[in-house]
Design a protein around this motif. Structure first.
Motif, PDB file in Angstrom:
ATOM      1  N   ALA A   1       0.828  -1.206   0.000  1.00 30.39           N
ATOM      2  CA  ALA A   1       0.000   0.000   0.000  1.00 30.39           C
ATOM      3  C   ALA A   1       0.862   1.256   0.000  1.00 30.39           C
ATOM      4  O   ALA A   1       0.571   2.227  -0.708  1.00 30.39           O
ATOM      5  CB  ALA A   1      -0.944  -0.005   1.203  1.00 30.39           C
ATOM      6  N   ALA A   2       1.952   1.251   0.790  1.00 25.47           N
ATOM      7  CA  ALA A   2       2.844   2.411   0.834  1.00 25.47           C
ATOM      8  C   ALA A   2       3.518   2.633  -0.516  1.00 25.47           C
ATOM      9  O   ALA A   2       3.619   3.776  -0.990  1.00 25.47           O
ATOM     10  CB  ALA A   2       3.884   2.219   1.930  1.00 25.47           C
ATOM     11  N   ARG A   3       3.954   1.565  -1.146  1.00 27.45           N
ATOM     12  CA  ARG A   3       4.582   1.686  -2.472  1.00 27.45           C
ATOM     13  C   ARG A   3       3.588   2.218  -3.503  1.00 27.45           C
ATOM     14  O   ARG A   3       3.928   3.055  -4.330  1.00 27.45           O
ATOM     15  CB  ARG A   3       5.137   0.344  -2.919  1.00 27.45           C
ATOM     16  CG  ARG A   3       6.389  -0.044  -2.181  1.00 27.45           C
ATOM     17  CD  ARG A   3       6.917  -1.378  -2.650  1.00 27.45           C
ATOM     18  NE  ARG A   3       8.198  -1.665  -2.013  1.00 27.45           N
ATOM     19  CZ  ARG A   3       8.667  -2.869  -1.809  1.00 27.45           C
ATOM     20  NH1 ARG A   3       7.970  -3.927  -2.202  1.00 27.45           N
ATOM     21  NH2 ARG A   3       9.831  -3.056  -1.232  1.00 27.45           N
ATOM     22  N   GLN A   4       2.366   1.713  -3.439  1.00 29.22           N
ATOM     23  CA  GLN A   4       1.330   2.153  -4.378  1.00 29.22           C
ATOM     24  C   GLN A   4       0.999   3.631  -4.164  1.00 29.22           C
ATOM     25  O   GLN A   4       0.884   4.396  -5.125  1.00 29.22           O
ATOM     26  CB  GLN A   4       0.089   1.294  -4.167  1.00 29.22           C
ATOM     27  CG  GLN A   4      -1.044   1.579  -5.113  1.00 29.22           C
ATOM     28  CD  GLN A   4      -2.185   0.595  -4.885  1.00 29.22           C
ATOM     29  OE1 GLN A   4      -1.969  -0.607  -4.938  1.00 29.22           O
ATOM     30  NE2 GLN A   4      -3.353   1.114  -4.621  1.00 29.22           N
ATOM     31  N   LEU A   5       0.867   4.052  -2.905  1.00 32.76           N
ATOM     32  CA  LEU A   5       0.588   5.462  -2.594  1.00 32.76           C
ATOM     33  C   LEU A   5       1.739   6.355  -3.054  1.00 32.76           C
ATOM     34  O   LEU A   5       1.507   7.404  -3.661  1.00 32.76           O
ATOM     35  CB  LEU A   5       0.353   5.633  -1.090  1.00 32.76           C
ATOM     36  CG  LEU A   5       0.120   7.063  -0.617  1.00 32.76           C
ATOM     37  CD1 LEU A   5      -1.229   7.572  -1.128  1.00 32.76           C
ATOM     38  CD2 LEU A   5       0.167   7.152   0.893  1.00 32.76           C
ATOM     39  N   HIS A   6       2.985   5.917  -2.794  1.00 41.52           N
ATOM     40  CA  HIS A   6       4.144   6.711  -3.186  1.00 41.52           C
ATOM     41  C   HIS A   6       4.233   6.836  -4.702  1.00 41.52           C
ATOM     42  O   HIS A   6       4.544   7.916  -5.230  1.00 41.52           O
ATOM     43  CB  HIS A   6       5.428   6.092  -2.637  1.00 41.52           C
ATOM     44  CG  HIS A   6       6.628   6.941  -2.855  1.00 41.52           C
ATOM     45  ND1 HIS A   6       7.430   6.800  -3.956  1.00 41.52           N
ATOM     46  CD2 HIS A   6       7.145   7.963  -2.129  1.00 41.52           C
ATOM     47  CE1 HIS A   6       8.404   7.683  -3.902  1.00 41.52           C
ATOM     48  NE2 HIS A   6       8.259   8.411  -2.796  1.00 41.52           N
ATOM     49  N   ALA A   7       3.941   5.767  -5.413  1.00 39.99           N
ATOM     50  CA  ALA A   7       3.989   5.812  -6.878  1.00 39.99           C
ATOM     51  C   ALA A   7       2.927   6.767  -7.421  1.00 39.99           C
ATOM     52  O   ALA A   7       3.172   7.478  -8.407  1.00 39.99           O
ATOM     53  CB  ALA A   7       3.785   4.419  -7.456  1.00 39.99           C
ATOM     54  N   ARG A   8       1.776   6.818  -6.788  1.00 47.08           N
ATOM     55  CA  ARG A   8       0.694   7.672  -7.271  1.00 47.08           C
ATOM     56  C   ARG A   8       0.858   9.127  -6.833  1.00 47.08           C
ATOM     57  O   ARG A   8       0.677  10.043  -7.615  1.00 47.08           O
ATOM     58  CB  ARG A   8      -0.649   7.126  -6.767  1.00 47.08           C
ATOM     59  CG  ARG A   8      -1.835   7.867  -7.354  1.00 47.08           C
ATOM     60  CD  ARG A   8      -3.173   7.337  -6.852  1.00 47.08           C
ATOM     61  NE  ARG A   8      -3.322   7.563  -5.426  1.00 47.08           N
ATOM     62  CZ  ARG A   8      -3.444   6.612  -4.507  1.00 47.08           C
ATOM     63  NH1 ARG A   8      -3.440   5.342  -4.870  1.00 47.08           N
ATOM     64  NH2 ARG A   8      -3.569   6.906  -3.239  1.00 47.08           N
ATOM     65  N   GLU A   9       1.243   9.354  -5.568  1.00 47.14           N
ATOM     66  CA  GLU A   9       1.285  10.706  -5.008  1.00 47.14           C
ATOM     67  C   GLU A   9       2.681  11.321  -4.991  1.00 47.14           C
ATOM     68  O   GLU A   9       2.813  12.530  -4.871  1.00 47.14           O
ATOM     69  CB  GLU A   9       0.736  10.699  -3.572  1.00 47.14           C
ATOM     70  CG  GLU A   9      -0.675  10.161  -3.445  1.00 47.14           C
ATOM     71  CD  GLU A   9      -1.711  11.077  -4.051  1.00 47.14           C
ATOM     72  OE1 GLU A   9      -1.484  12.306  -4.085  1.00 47.14           O
ATOM     73  OE2 GLU A   9      -2.742  10.565  -4.516  1.00 47.14           O
ATOM     74  N   GLY A  10       3.721  10.490  -5.021  1.00 47.02           N
ATOM     75  CA  GLY A  10       5.086  11.002  -4.974  1.00 47.02           C
ATOM     76  C   GLY A  10       5.586  11.270  -3.569  1.00 47.02           C
ATOM     77  O   GLY A  10       6.660  11.822  -3.376  1.00 47.02           O
TER      78      GLY A  10
END
Length: 94
Positions: free
Chosen positions: A70-79
């Motif tokens: 989830a953290a990786r997905q959020l970081h990829a989307r939001e930066g």
């Protein structure tokens, strides 16, 4: 007897969610007395939960893996990972 509905559509009788109550009886069948089991089966046609219906216990490893995904997905989307409030991240299954 007070019967109502919650916002999510559950039927509530005297403050008790009936769906939640039925599931508690089905999943805790072994803790019920034989007379309680008989009453549930013969008056309400409620049966014990099958093994495949029971919720799967998540291990700490699987919870950590889901949080990391989830953290990786959020970081990829939001930066960034700066979440200001509790935010449910819906994981993309690949």
């Amino acid at each position: 007897m007070a019967i109502g509905r919650r916002a999510d559509g559950d039927v509530v009788v005297q403050g008790e969610g009936l769906g939640r109550w039925v599931n508690a009886q089905r999943f805790g069948w072994e803790q019920l007395l034989p007379v309680q089991q008989w009453l549930l089966e013969n008056t309400l046609t409620i049966t014990p939960a099958e093994e495949n219906e029971r919720p799967v216990k998540r291990t700490k490893d699987s919870m950590w893996a889901a949080n990391l995904t989830a953290a990786r997905q959020l970081h990829a989307r939001e930066g960034h990972l700066g979440v200001l409030r509790k935010h449910p991240e819906h994981l993309e299954v690949r």
